[in-house]
Design an enzyme around this catalytic site. Structure first.
Site, PDB file in Angstrom:
ATOM      1  N   ARG A 290      46.173  41.940  51.285  1.00 21.93           N
ATOM      2  CA  ARG A 290      45.975  40.534  51.610  1.00 21.93           C
ATOM      3  C   ARG A 290      47.284  39.768  51.607  1.00 21.93           C
ATOM      4  O   ARG A 290      47.478  38.865  52.397  1.00 21.93           O
ATOM      5  CB  ARG A 290      45.012  39.910  50.605  1.00 21.93           C
ATOM      6  CG  ARG A 290      44.967  38.395  50.673  1.00 21.93           C
ATOM      7  CD  ARG A 290      43.908  37.808  49.776  1.00 21.93           C
ATOM      8  NE  ARG A 290      42.608  38.351  50.080  1.00 21.93           N
ATOM      9  CZ  ARG A 290      41.710  38.706  49.152  1.00 21.93           C
ATOM     10  NH1 ARG A 290      41.999  38.582  47.875  1.00 21.93           N
ATOM     11  NH2 ARG A 290      40.555  39.202  49.509  1.00 21.93           N
ATOM     12  N   TYR A 291      48.151  40.112  50.672  1.00 22.14           N
ATOM     13  CA  TYR A 291      49.415  39.401  50.526  1.00 22.14           C
ATOM     14  C   TYR A 291      50.516  40.198  51.232  1.00 22.14           C
ATOM     15  O   TYR A 291      50.401  41.415  51.385  1.00 22.14           O
ATOM     16  CB  TYR A 291      49.751  39.239  49.047  1.00 22.14           C
ATOM     17  CG  TYR A 291      48.723  38.448  48.272  1.00 22.14           C
ATOM     18  CD1 TYR A 291      48.649  37.067  48.416  1.00 22.14           C
ATOM     19  CD2 TYR A 291      47.831  39.073  47.410  1.00 22.14           C
ATOM     20  CE1 TYR A 291      47.713  36.320  47.703  1.00 22.14           C
ATOM     21  CE2 TYR A 291      46.891  38.344  46.690  1.00 22.14           C
ATOM     22  CZ  TYR A 291      46.837  36.969  46.839  1.00 22.14           C
ATOM     23  OH  TYR A 291      45.916  36.250  46.132  1.00 22.14           O
TER      24      TYR A 291
ATOM     25  N   ARG B 255      52.329  43.201  48.771  1.00 20.46           N
ATOM     26  CA  ARG B 255      51.663  43.983  47.728  1.00 20.46           C
ATOM     27  C   ARG B 255      50.241  44.356  48.123  1.00 20.46           C
ATOM     28  O   ARG B 255      49.598  43.641  48.887  1.00 20.46           O
ATOM     29  CB  ARG B 255      51.661  43.234  46.393  1.00 20.46           C
ATOM     30  CG  ARG B 255      51.102  41.826  46.447  1.00 20.46           C
ATOM     31  CD  ARG B 255      51.769  41.003  45.330  1.00 20.46           C
ATOM     32  NE  ARG B 255      51.129  39.727  45.087  1.00 20.46           N
ATOM     33  CZ  ARG B 255      51.385  38.635  45.806  1.00 20.46           C
ATOM     34  NH1 ARG B 255      52.208  38.685  46.814  1.00 20.46           N
ATOM     35  NH2 ARG B 255      50.773  37.508  45.511  1.00 20.46           N
TER      36      ARG B 255
ATOM     37  N   CYS C  24      33.872  52.535  35.387  1.00 19.31           N
ATOM     38  CA  CYS C  24      34.480  51.831  34.256  1.00 19.31           C
ATOM     39  C   CYS C  24      33.906  52.389  32.965  1.00 19.31           C
ATOM     40  O   CYS C  24      32.869  53.040  32.969  1.00 19.31           O
ATOM     41  CB  CYS C  24      34.174  50.339  34.328  1.00 19.31           C
ATOM     42  SG  CYS C  24      35.106  49.478  35.604  1.00 19.31           S
TER      43      CYS C  24
ATOM     44  N   CYS D 110      31.093  44.966  33.113  1.00 14.31           N
ATOM     45  CA  CYS D 110      31.032  43.519  32.903  1.00 14.31           C
ATOM     46  C   CYS D 110      29.994  42.972  33.873  1.00 14.31           C
ATOM     47  O   CYS D 110      30.063  43.242  35.072  1.00 14.31           O
ATOM     48  CB  CYS D 110      32.374  42.868  33.213  1.00 14.31           C
ATOM     49  SG  CYS D 110      33.787  43.674  32.432  1.00 14.31           S
TER      50      CYS D 110
ATOM     51  N   CYS E   3      31.037  41.316  37.287  1.00 13.92           N
ATOM     52  CA  CYS E   3      32.061  42.078  38.020  1.00 13.92           C
ATOM     53  C   CYS E   3      32.158  41.641  39.479  1.00 13.92           C
ATOM     54  O   CYS E   3      31.170  41.631  40.212  1.00 13.92           O
ATOM     55  CB  CYS E   3      31.743  43.569  37.966  1.00 13.92           C
ATOM     56  SG  CYS E   3      32.931  44.552  38.914  1.00 13.92           S
TER      57      CYS E   3
ATOM     58  N   ARG F 250      33.486  43.273  41.788  1.00 12.97           N
ATOM     59  CA  ARG F 250      33.286  44.442  42.658  1.00 12.97           C
ATOM     60  C   ARG F 250      31.999  45.171  42.331  1.00 12.97           C
ATOM     61  O   ARG F 250      31.902  46.381  42.506  1.00 12.97           O
ATOM     62  CB  ARG F 250      34.471  45.406  42.571  1.00 12.97           C
ATOM     63  CG  ARG F 250      35.682  44.806  43.158  1.00 12.97           C
ATOM     64  CD  ARG F 250      36.795  45.752  43.512  1.00 12.97           C
ATOM     65  NE  ARG F 250      37.939  44.892  43.684  1.00 12.97           N
ATOM     66  CZ  ARG F 250      38.899  44.733  42.778  1.00 12.97           C
ATOM     67  NH1 ARG F 250      38.915  45.457  41.689  1.00 12.97           N
ATOM     68  NH2 ARG F 250      39.862  43.862  42.986  1.00 12.97           N
TER      69      ARG F 250
ATOM     70  N   ASP G 294      34.378  34.375  40.201  1.00 17.07           N
ATOM     71  CA  ASP G 294      34.082  34.490  41.627  1.00 17.07           C
ATOM     72  C   ASP G 294      32.596  34.249  41.893  1.00 17.07           C
ATOM     73  O   ASP G 294      31.755  34.446  41.016  1.00 17.07           O
ATOM     74  CB  ASP G 294      34.466  35.884  42.141  1.00 17.07           C
ATOM     75  CG  ASP G 294      35.972  36.087  42.173  1.00 17.07           C
ATOM     76  OD1 ASP G 294      36.701  35.087  42.317  1.00 17.07           O
ATOM     77  OD2 ASP G 294      36.408  37.253  42.047  1.00 17.07           O
TER      78      ASP G 294
ATOM     79  N   ASP H  67      40.189  32.365  43.105  1.00 14.40           N
ATOM     80  CA  ASP H  67      40.360  33.286  44.225  1.00 14.40           C
ATOM     81  C   ASP H  67      39.504  32.700  45.344  1.00 14.40           C
ATOM     82  O   ASP H  67      38.275  32.681  45.253  1.00 14.40           O
ATOM     83  CB  ASP H  67      39.907  34.701  43.823  1.00 14.40           C
ATOM     84  CG  ASP H  67      40.684  35.774  44.571  1.00 14.40           C
ATOM     85  OD1 ASP H  67      41.155  35.494  45.685  1.00 14.40           O
ATOM     86  OD2 ASP H  67      40.809  36.890  44.035  1.00 14.40           O
TER      87      ASP H  67
ATOM     88  N   LYS I 170      44.449  34.093  45.748  1.00 10.95           N
ATOM     89  CA  LYS I 170      44.446  33.294  44.512  1.00 10.95           C
ATOM     90  C   LYS I 170      45.192  31.979  44.733  1.00 10.95           C
ATOM     91  O   LYS I 170      46.328  31.982  45.176  1.00 10.95           O
ATOM     92  CB  LYS I 170      45.117  34.079  43.399  1.00 10.95           C
ATOM     93  CG  LYS I 170      44.385  35.352  43.041  1.00 10.95           C
ATOM     94  CD  LYS I 170      45.160  36.121  41.973  1.00 10.95           C
ATOM     95  CE  LYS I 170      44.534  37.469  41.710  1.00 10.95           C
ATOM     96  NZ  LYS I 170      44.760  38.427  42.806  1.00 10.95           N
TER      97      LYS I 170
HETATM   98  C1  LIG Z   1      45.077  39.606  42.649  1.00  9.68           C
HETATM   99  C2  LIG Z   1      45.466  40.407  43.768  1.00  9.68           C
HETATM  100  C3  LIG Z   1      46.782  40.877  43.887  1.00  9.68           C
HETATM  101  C4  LIG Z   1      47.843  40.570  42.867  1.00  9.68           C
HETATM  102  O1  LIG Z   1      48.139  39.187  42.860  1.00  9.68           O
HETATM  103  P1  LIG Z   1      49.279  38.618  41.907  1.00  9.68           P
HETATM  104  O2  LIG Z   1      49.145  37.129  42.034  1.00  9.68           O
HETATM  105  O3  LIG Z   1      50.591  39.137  42.432  1.00  9.68           O
HETATM  106  O4  LIG Z   1      49.010  39.111  40.526  1.00  9.68           O
HETATM  107  C5  LIG Z   1      47.099  41.629  44.988  1.00  9.68           C
HETATM  108  N1  LIG Z   1      46.195  41.905  45.940  1.00  9.68           N
HETATM  109  C6  LIG Z   1      44.923  41.442  45.875  1.00  9.68           C
HETATM  110  C7  LIG Z   1      43.988  41.767  46.979  1.00  9.68           C
HETATM  111  C8  LIG Z   1      44.522  40.695  44.782  1.00  9.68           C
HETATM  112  O5  LIG Z   1      43.258  40.261  44.696  1.00  9.68           O
END
Ligand SMILES: *Cc1c(COP(=O)(O)O)cnc(C)c1O
Length: 396
Positions: free
Chosen positions: A120-121, A124, A133, A137, A140, A142, A301, A338, A345
Protein backbone atom coordinates in the site's frame (compact mmCIF):
# COMPACT_ATOMS: atom_id res chain seq x y z
CA UNK A 1 2.01 13.36 41.52
CA UNK A 2 -0.07 10.94 39.48
CA UNK A 3 -1.52 7.90 41.20
CA UNK A 4 0.35 4.67 40.47
CA UNK A 5 -1.72 2.03 38.76
CA UNK A 6 -2.54 0.14 41.94
CA UNK A 7 -1.89 -3.16 40.20
CA UNK A 8 1.10 -4.66 41.89
CA UNK A 9 0.76 -8.16 40.57
CA UNK A 10 3.00 -8.67 37.56
CA UNK A 11 3.12 -12.41 38.04
CA UNK A 12 0.89 -14.96 36.42
CA UNK A 13 2.55 -18.34 36.96
CA UNK A 14 0.83 -21.67 36.47
CA UNK A 15 -2.44 -20.70 38.16
CA UNK A 16 -5.15 -23.21 37.24
CA UNK A 17 -2.52 -25.61 35.90
CA UNK A 18 -0.51 -25.84 39.14
CA UNK A 19 -0.28 -29.63 38.73
CA UNK A 20 1.42 -29.47 35.36
CA UNK A 21 5.17 -30.05 35.58
CA UNK A 22 7.32 -26.98 34.83
CA UNK A 23 8.93 -28.71 31.88
CA UNK A 24 5.52 -28.91 30.19
CA UNK A 25 4.25 -25.52 31.28
CA UNK A 26 7.40 -23.82 30.03
CA UNK A 27 7.24 -25.63 26.70
CA UNK A 28 5.56 -23.61 23.96
CA UNK A 29 4.39 -26.70 22.12
CA UNK A 30 2.65 -27.94 25.27
CA UNK A 31 0.95 -24.56 25.61
CA UNK A 32 -0.31 -24.80 22.02
CA UNK A 33 -1.43 -28.39 22.38
CA UNK A 34 -3.35 -27.54 25.53
CA UNK A 35 -5.14 -24.46 24.27
CA UNK A 36 -8.78 -24.00 25.19
CA UNK A 37 -10.61 -24.30 21.90
CA UNK A 38 -14.21 -25.24 22.67
CA UNK A 39 -17.15 -24.61 24.94
CA UNK A 40 -16.61 -27.69 27.12
CA UNK A 41 -13.03 -26.78 27.87
CA UNK A 42 -13.98 -23.20 28.72
CA UNK A 43 -16.90 -24.08 30.95
CA UNK A 44 -14.70 -26.45 32.93
CA UNK A 45 -12.88 -23.37 34.21
CA UNK A 46 -15.19 -20.43 33.72
CA UNK A 47 -18.85 -19.59 34.23
CA UNK A 48 -19.86 -18.10 30.91
CA UNK A 49 -22.53 -15.45 30.49
CA UNK A 50 -25.38 -16.40 28.10
CA UNK A 51 -23.88 -14.01 25.51
CA UNK A 52 -20.52 -15.76 25.75
CA UNK A 53 -22.08 -19.20 25.68
CA UNK A 54 -23.84 -18.43 22.40
CA UNK A 55 -20.75 -16.71 21.06
CA UNK A 56 -18.61 -19.79 21.69
CA UNK A 57 -21.08 -22.03 19.86
CA UNK A 58 -20.93 -19.80 16.80
CA UNK A 59 -17.28 -18.80 16.92
CA UNK A 60 -15.94 -21.51 14.68
CA UNK A 61 -17.88 -20.14 11.72
CA UNK A 62 -16.25 -16.76 12.11
CA UNK A 63 -12.90 -16.84 13.89
CA UNK A 64 -11.74 -19.89 15.78
CA UNK A 65 -11.70 -19.89 19.54
CA UNK A 66 -8.26 -20.60 21.01
CA UNK A 67 -6.63 -19.43 24.22
CA UNK A 68 -3.32 -20.61 25.62
CA UNK A 69 -3.46 -21.82 29.24
CA UNK A 70 -0.86 -19.16 30.04
CA UNK A 71 -3.07 -16.32 28.81
CA UNK A 72 -6.27 -17.87 30.19
CA UNK A 73 -4.79 -17.54 33.67
CA UNK A 74 -4.84 -13.76 33.30
CA UNK A 75 -8.65 -13.73 33.25
CA UNK A 76 -10.31 -12.61 36.47
CA UNK A 77 -12.88 -15.40 36.56
CA UNK A 78 -15.07 -13.55 39.07
CA UNK A 79 -15.44 -10.54 36.81
CA UNK A 80 -17.69 -10.82 33.74
CA UNK A 81 -16.29 -7.45 32.61
CA UNK A 82 -12.66 -8.55 32.86
CA UNK A 83 -10.62 -6.71 30.19
CA UNK A 84 -8.65 -9.85 29.32
CA UNK A 85 -11.81 -11.88 28.90
CA UNK A 86 -13.35 -9.32 26.52
CA UNK A 87 -10.43 -9.70 24.13
CA UNK A 88 -10.55 -13.46 23.67
CA UNK A 89 -13.87 -14.98 24.77
CA UNK A 90 -16.38 -14.79 21.88
CA UNK A 91 -19.68 -13.05 22.48
CA UNK A 92 -22.85 -13.41 20.44
CA UNK A 93 -22.55 -9.71 19.48
CA UNK A 94 -19.82 -10.83 17.05
CA UNK A 95 -22.56 -12.21 14.84
CA UNK A 96 -24.26 -8.82 14.48
CA UNK A 97 -23.09 -6.99 11.40
CA UNK A 98 -23.42 -3.21 11.72
CA UNK A 99 -23.64 -0.81 8.81
CA UNK A 100 -20.16 0.29 7.67
CA UNK A 101 -18.59 -2.96 8.86
CA UNK A 102 -16.59 -4.99 6.35
CA UNK A 103 -14.82 -8.34 6.17
CA UNK A 104 -11.77 -6.53 4.80
CA UNK A 105 -12.17 -3.15 6.50
CA UNK A 106 -8.90 -1.55 5.41
CA UNK A 107 -8.99 -2.82 1.83
CA UNK A 108 -6.00 -5.15 2.04
CA UNK A 109 -7.19 -7.54 -0.63
CA UNK A 110 -7.33 -4.75 -3.22
CA UNK A 111 -3.73 -3.85 -2.47
CA UNK A 112 -2.47 -7.39 -2.74
CA UNK A 113 -0.46 -7.94 -5.92
CA UNK A 114 0.33 -11.56 -5.00
CA UNK A 115 -1.05 -13.83 -2.24
CA UNK A 116 0.29 -12.82 1.17
CA UNK A 117 1.68 -9.44 0.09
CA UNK A 118 -0.07 -6.14 0.81
CA UNK A 119 1.69 -3.27 -0.93
CA UNK A 120 0.00 0.00 0.00
CA UNK A 121 2.81 2.37 0.86
CA UNK A 122 5.60 3.31 -1.54
CA UNK A 123 8.59 1.73 0.18
CA UNK A 124 7.25 -1.08 2.35
CA UNK A 125 5.14 -4.21 2.23
CA UNK A 126 3.17 -6.33 4.62
CA UNK A 127 4.09 -10.00 4.16
CA UNK A 128 1.53 -12.42 5.63
CA UNK A 129 3.44 -15.60 6.37
CA UNK A 130 0.89 -17.69 8.24
CA UNK A 131 -2.83 -17.65 8.98
CA UNK A 132 -2.50 -19.05 12.50
CA UNK A 133 -2.11 -17.41 15.92
CA UNK A 134 -1.43 -18.71 19.41
CA UNK A 135 -4.76 -17.25 20.57
CA UNK A 136 -7.39 -15.34 18.63
CA UNK A 137 -8.32 -11.72 19.38
CA UNK A 138 -12.05 -11.30 18.83
CA UNK A 139 -11.63 -7.96 17.04
CA UNK A 140 -9.02 -9.30 14.59
CA UNK A 141 -8.83 -7.15 11.49
CA UNK A 142 -7.89 -10.24 9.45
CA UNK A 143 -10.54 -12.57 10.86
CA UNK A 144 -11.59 -13.23 7.25
CA UNK A 145 -8.44 -15.25 6.72
CA UNK A 146 -6.95 -15.99 10.11
CA UNK A 147 -7.75 -19.47 11.50
CA UNK A 148 -9.52 -20.23 8.19
CA UNK A 149 -12.91 -20.37 9.93
CA UNK A 150 -14.53 -18.57 6.97
CA UNK A 151 -13.17 -20.82 4.20
CA UNK A 152 -11.14 -17.92 2.85
CA UNK A 153 -8.44 -20.48 2.08
CA UNK A 154 -5.47 -18.26 2.49
CA UNK A 155 -2.30 -20.25 2.04
CA UNK A 156 0.92 -18.45 2.77
CA UNK A 157 3.15 -18.52 -0.28
CA UNK A 158 6.71 -17.81 0.79
CA UNK A 159 8.29 -18.14 -2.64
CA UNK A 160 5.82 -15.88 -4.44
CA UNK A 161 6.10 -13.25 -1.73
CA UNK A 162 9.88 -13.37 -1.74
CA UNK A 163 9.90 -13.13 -5.51
CA UNK A 164 7.64 -10.06 -5.45
CA UNK A 165 9.90 -8.33 -2.94
CA UNK A 166 13.02 -9.24 -4.91
CA UNK A 167 11.50 -7.84 -8.10
CA UNK A 168 10.39 -4.57 -6.48
CA UNK A 169 13.46 -2.53 -5.75
CA UNK A 170 11.42 0.20 -4.09
CA UNK A 171 10.65 -2.13 -1.16
CA UNK A 172 13.14 -1.29 1.57
CA UNK A 173 10.95 -2.32 4.53
CA UNK A 174 9.27 -5.71 5.01
CA UNK A 175 6.78 -6.28 7.79
CA UNK A 176 6.14 -9.94 8.57
CA UNK A 177 2.71 -10.57 9.97
CA UNK A 178 -0.19 -12.97 9.51
CA UNK A 179 -1.35 -14.69 11.65
CA UNK A 180 1.59 -14.64 13.97
CA UNK A 181 5.00 -15.21 12.34
CA UNK A 182 6.51 -16.48 15.59
CA UNK A 183 4.36 -19.60 15.27
CA UNK A 184 6.68 -20.66 12.45
CA UNK A 185 9.46 -23.00 13.49
CA UNK A 186 12.94 -21.59 14.07
CA UNK A 187 13.99 -23.34 10.87
CA UNK A 188 11.31 -21.65 8.76
CA UNK A 189 11.96 -18.25 10.29
CA UNK A 190 15.67 -18.69 9.72
CA UNK A 191 14.94 -19.55 6.09
CA UNK A 192 12.62 -16.57 5.52
CA UNK A 193 14.96 -14.09 7.17
CA UNK A 194 17.97 -15.47 5.26
CA UNK A 195 16.12 -15.06 1.98
CA UNK A 196 15.04 -11.51 2.87
CA UNK A 197 18.57 -10.59 3.93
CA UNK A 198 19.79 -11.83 0.54
CA UNK A 199 17.71 -9.15 -1.20
CA UNK A 200 20.02 -6.13 -1.37
CA UNK A 201 17.31 -3.45 -1.36
CA UNK A 202 15.61 -4.77 1.80
CA UNK A 203 17.05 -2.58 4.53
CA UNK A 204 14.57 -2.97 7.33
CA UNK A 205 12.78 -6.09 8.58
CA UNK A 206 10.18 -6.17 11.29
CA UNK A 207 7.76 -8.67 12.77
CA UNK A 208 4.31 -8.05 14.22
CA UNK A 209 3.59 -10.56 16.97
CA UNK A 210 1.42 -11.14 19.98
CA UNK A 211 3.25 -14.35 20.88
CA UNK A 212 5.30 -12.78 23.68
CA UNK A 213 1.97 -11.93 25.36
CA UNK A 214 0.04 -15.14 24.60
CA UNK A 215 2.94 -17.56 24.61
CA UNK A 216 6.11 -16.13 26.16
CA UNK A 217 7.51 -19.69 26.28
CA UNK A 218 8.13 -19.35 22.53
CA UNK A 219 11.05 -16.98 23.09
CA UNK A 220 13.52 -19.84 23.29
CA UNK A 221 17.30 -19.78 23.05
CA UNK A 222 16.96 -21.12 19.51
CA UNK A 223 14.67 -18.26 18.47
CA UNK A 224 16.95 -15.70 20.07
CA UNK A 225 19.80 -17.12 17.99
CA UNK A 226 17.76 -16.65 14.81
CA UNK A 227 17.33 -12.97 15.69
CA UNK A 228 21.01 -12.59 16.59
CA UNK A 229 21.97 -14.15 13.28
CA UNK A 230 19.78 -11.94 11.09
CA UNK A 231 19.53 -8.80 13.21
CA UNK A 232 18.58 -6.08 13.46
CA UNK A 233 15.03 -7.43 13.32
CA UNK A 234 12.52 -5.04 14.85
CA UNK A 235 9.35 -6.22 16.55
CA UNK A 236 5.94 -4.70 17.22
CA UNK A 237 4.12 -6.34 20.11
CA UNK A 238 0.41 -6.02 20.77
CA UNK A 239 -0.36 -5.38 24.44
CA UNK A 240 -3.71 -3.78 25.28
CA UNK A 241 -4.00 -3.83 29.04
CA UNK A 242 -1.52 -3.46 31.92
CA UNK A 243 -2.51 -6.88 33.29
CA UNK A 244 -0.92 -8.43 30.21
CA UNK A 245 2.42 -7.13 31.48
CA UNK A 246 3.32 -10.28 33.36
CA UNK A 247 6.72 -11.27 34.70
CA UNK A 248 6.80 -13.79 31.87
CA UNK A 249 6.27 -11.05 29.27
CA UNK A 250 8.87 -8.93 31.00
CA UNK A 251 11.34 -11.78 30.75
CA UNK A 252 10.45 -12.43 27.09
CA UNK A 253 11.05 -8.74 26.29
CA UNK A 254 14.39 -8.87 28.04
CA UNK A 255 15.43 -11.92 26.02
CA UNK A 256 14.33 -10.28 22.77
CA UNK A 257 16.10 -7.00 23.43
CA UNK A 258 19.24 -8.79 24.58
CA UNK A 259 19.08 -10.69 21.27
CA UNK A 260 19.16 -7.29 19.56
CA UNK A 261 15.46 -6.85 18.80
CA UNK A 262 14.14 -3.28 19.34
CA UNK A 263 10.57 -3.49 20.66
CA UNK A 264 7.54 -1.32 19.97
CA UNK A 265 3.92 -1.83 20.91
CA UNK A 266 0.66 -1.43 19.03
CA UNK A 267 -2.53 -1.27 21.08
CA UNK A 268 -6.08 -1.24 19.84
CA UNK A 269 -8.49 1.10 21.60
CA UNK A 270 -11.20 -1.24 22.91
CA UNK A 271 -14.33 -0.49 24.90
CA UNK A 272 -14.15 -1.72 28.48
CA UNK A 273 -10.56 -2.83 27.98
CA UNK A 274 -8.36 0.24 27.72
CA UNK A 275 -10.59 3.18 26.85
CA UNK A 276 -9.69 5.28 29.86
CA UNK A 277 -6.64 7.35 30.72
CA UNK A 278 -5.83 5.57 33.96
CA UNK A 279 -5.56 2.16 32.27
CA UNK A 280 -3.65 3.48 29.29
CA UNK A 281 -1.20 5.43 31.46
CA UNK A 282 -0.54 2.32 33.50
CA UNK A 283 -0.04 0.29 30.31
CA UNK A 284 2.43 2.66 28.66
CA UNK A 285 4.43 3.04 31.87
CA UNK A 286 4.71 -0.71 32.23
CA UNK A 287 5.74 -1.02 28.59
CA UNK A 288 8.62 1.40 29.10
CA UNK A 289 9.70 -0.57 32.16
CA UNK A 290 9.98 -3.61 29.86
CA UNK A 291 12.03 -1.71 27.22
CA UNK A 292 9.01 -1.45 24.93
CA UNK A 293 8.29 1.85 23.18
CA UNK A 294 4.55 2.51 22.65
CA UNK A 295 4.30 2.96 18.86
CA UNK A 296 0.67 3.10 17.72
CA UNK A 297 -2.71 3.28 19.37
CA UNK A 298 -5.21 2.10 16.76
CA UNK A 299 -8.79 3.07 16.42
CA UNK A 300 -10.48 -0.35 16.08
CA UNK A 301 -11.06 -1.19 12.41
CA UNK A 302 -14.62 -1.57 11.15
CA UNK A 303 -14.31 -5.32 11.14
CA UNK A 304 -17.53 -7.31 10.91
CA UNK A 305 -19.02 -7.94 14.36
CA UNK A 306 -16.84 -5.54 16.33
CA UNK A 307 -19.36 -2.83 17.25
CA UNK A 308 -19.51 -4.02 20.87
CA UNK A 309 -15.78 -3.39 21.25
CA UNK A 310 -15.37 -0.18 19.29
CA UNK A 311 -15.11 3.22 20.94
CA UNK A 312 -15.69 6.78 19.71
CA UNK A 313 -12.30 7.98 18.44
CA UNK A 314 -12.74 11.20 20.42
CA UNK A 315 -12.10 9.04 23.48
CA UNK A 316 -8.71 8.13 22.02
CA UNK A 317 -7.91 11.80 21.44
CA UNK A 318 -8.84 12.54 25.03
CA UNK A 319 -6.49 9.82 26.27
CA UNK A 320 -3.62 11.14 24.16
CA UNK A 321 -4.28 14.66 25.44
CA UNK A 322 -4.15 13.32 29.00
CA UNK A 323 -0.79 11.65 28.33
CA UNK A 324 1.10 14.15 26.17
CA UNK A 325 3.17 16.45 28.39
CA UNK A 326 1.84 14.80 31.53
CA UNK A 327 4.19 11.86 31.22
CA UNK A 328 7.38 10.83 29.39
CA UNK A 329 7.23 11.59 25.68
CA UNK A 330 8.53 8.06 25.07
CA UNK A 331 5.35 6.71 26.68
CA UNK A 332 2.94 8.39 24.25
CA UNK A 333 1.90 6.35 21.19
CA UNK A 334 0.66 7.88 17.94
CA UNK A 335 -3.10 7.50 17.68
CA UNK A 336 -4.11 6.40 14.16
CA UNK A 337 -7.15 5.44 12.15
CA UNK A 338 -6.48 2.98 9.36
CA UNK A 339 -8.69 4.71 6.82
CA UNK A 340 -11.63 2.50 5.77
CA UNK A 341 -11.32 1.27 2.21
CA UNK A 342 -7.54 1.35 1.92
CA UNK A 343 -6.34 4.88 2.70
CA UNK A 344 -3.69 3.64 5.07
CA UNK A 345 -2.90 4.81 8.58
CA UNK A 346 -3.79 8.42 9.24
CA UNK A 347 -2.45 10.03 12.43
CA UNK A 348 -5.01 11.90 14.48
CA UNK A 349 -3.90 14.28 17.19
CA UNK A 350 -5.36 16.63 19.74
CA UNK A 351 -5.06 20.23 18.51
CA UNK A 352 -2.14 22.17 19.96
CA UNK A 353 -1.99 24.88 17.32
CA UNK A 354 -4.53 27.49 18.34
CA UNK A 355 -3.98 29.75 15.33
CA UNK A 356 -1.38 30.87 12.81
CA UNK A 357 -1.18 34.48 11.65
CA UNK A 358 1.39 36.34 9.53
CA UNK A 359 3.56 37.11 12.49
CA UNK A 360 2.97 34.40 15.04
CA UNK A 361 1.89 30.88 15.75
CA UNK A 362 -0.26 30.51 18.84
CA UNK A 363 0.21 27.30 20.79
CA UNK A 364 -1.75 25.66 23.53
CA UNK A 365 0.44 23.70 25.91
CA UNK A 366 -0.44 20.54 27.84
CA UNK A 367 -1.88 22.63 30.69
CA UNK A 368 -4.15 24.52 28.32
CA UNK A 369 -2.12 27.76 28.52
CA UNK A 370 -1.49 29.85 25.42
CA UNK A 371 1.97 30.71 24.09
CA UNK A 372 3.13 32.63 21.02
CA UNK A 373 6.02 31.86 18.76
CA UNK A 374 7.03 34.71 16.42
CA UNK A 375 7.14 34.17 12.65
CA UNK A 376 8.65 36.11 9.77
CA UNK A 377 11.44 37.83 11.67
CA UNK A 378 14.22 36.31 9.63
CA UNK A 379 14.89 34.53 12.88
CA UNK A 380 16.95 31.91 11.13
CA UNK A 381 19.67 34.28 9.97
CA UNK A 382 19.83 36.02 13.34
CA UNK A 383 20.25 32.70 15.07
CA UNK A 384 23.00 31.61 12.74
CA UNK A 385 25.11 34.66 13.58
CA UNK A 386 24.57 34.14 17.30
CA UNK A 387 25.57 30.51 17.05
CA UNK A 388 28.68 31.37 15.09
CA UNK A 389 29.84 33.61 17.89
CA UNK A 390 29.03 31.03 20.47
CA UNK A 391 30.90 28.31 18.59
CA UNK A 392 34.02 30.42 18.23
CA UNK A 393 33.92 31.13 21.91
CA UNK A 394 33.72 27.43 22.73
CA UNK A 395 36.26 26.22 20.21
CA UNK A 396 38.93 28.87 20.73
C1 LIG B 1 0.62 -0.77 9.00
C2 LIG B 1 1.07 -1.16 7.70
C3 LIG B 1 2.41 -0.98 7.32
C4 LIG B 1 3.43 -0.38 8.25
O1 LIG B 1 3.13 0.98 8.50
P1 LIG B 1 4.10 1.86 9.41
O2 LIG B 1 3.35 3.14 9.61
O3 LIG B 1 5.38 2.04 8.63
O4 LIG B 1 4.34 1.12 10.68
C5 LIG B 1 2.78 -1.36 6.06
N1 LIG B 1 1.90 -1.88 5.19
C6 LIG B 1 0.59 -2.04 5.51
C7 LIG B 1 -0.33 -2.59 4.48
C8 LIG B 1 0.14 -1.69 6.77
O5 LIG B 1 -1.14 -1.88 7.10
Amino acid sequence: MYPRDGLDNWHSGKGLWADVPDKDWDNWVWQLQNRLTNLDQLTAYLTLTPEEHKGCLLANNKLALAITPFFFNLIDRDDPDCPIRKQIIPRVDEMTVSPDERLDPVGEDENSPTPGIVHRYPDRVLFLVTDRCASYCRYCTRSRMVSNAQDYNFHPAFEQGLQYIAEHKEVRDVLLSGGDPLLLSDRKLDYLLSRLRDIPHVEFIRIGSRIPIFLPQRITEGLQNVFRKHGPIWMSLHVNHPRECTLELQSACEKLTFAGVPLGNQSVLLGGVNDDTHTMRSLVHRLLMMRVRPYYLYQCDLITGSAHLRVDPRKGLEIIRDLRGHTSGYAVPQFVIDAPGGGGKVPINPEYVESISDNQITLRNFQGRLYHYPLNQSAASLCKEDFKGAFEEIIL
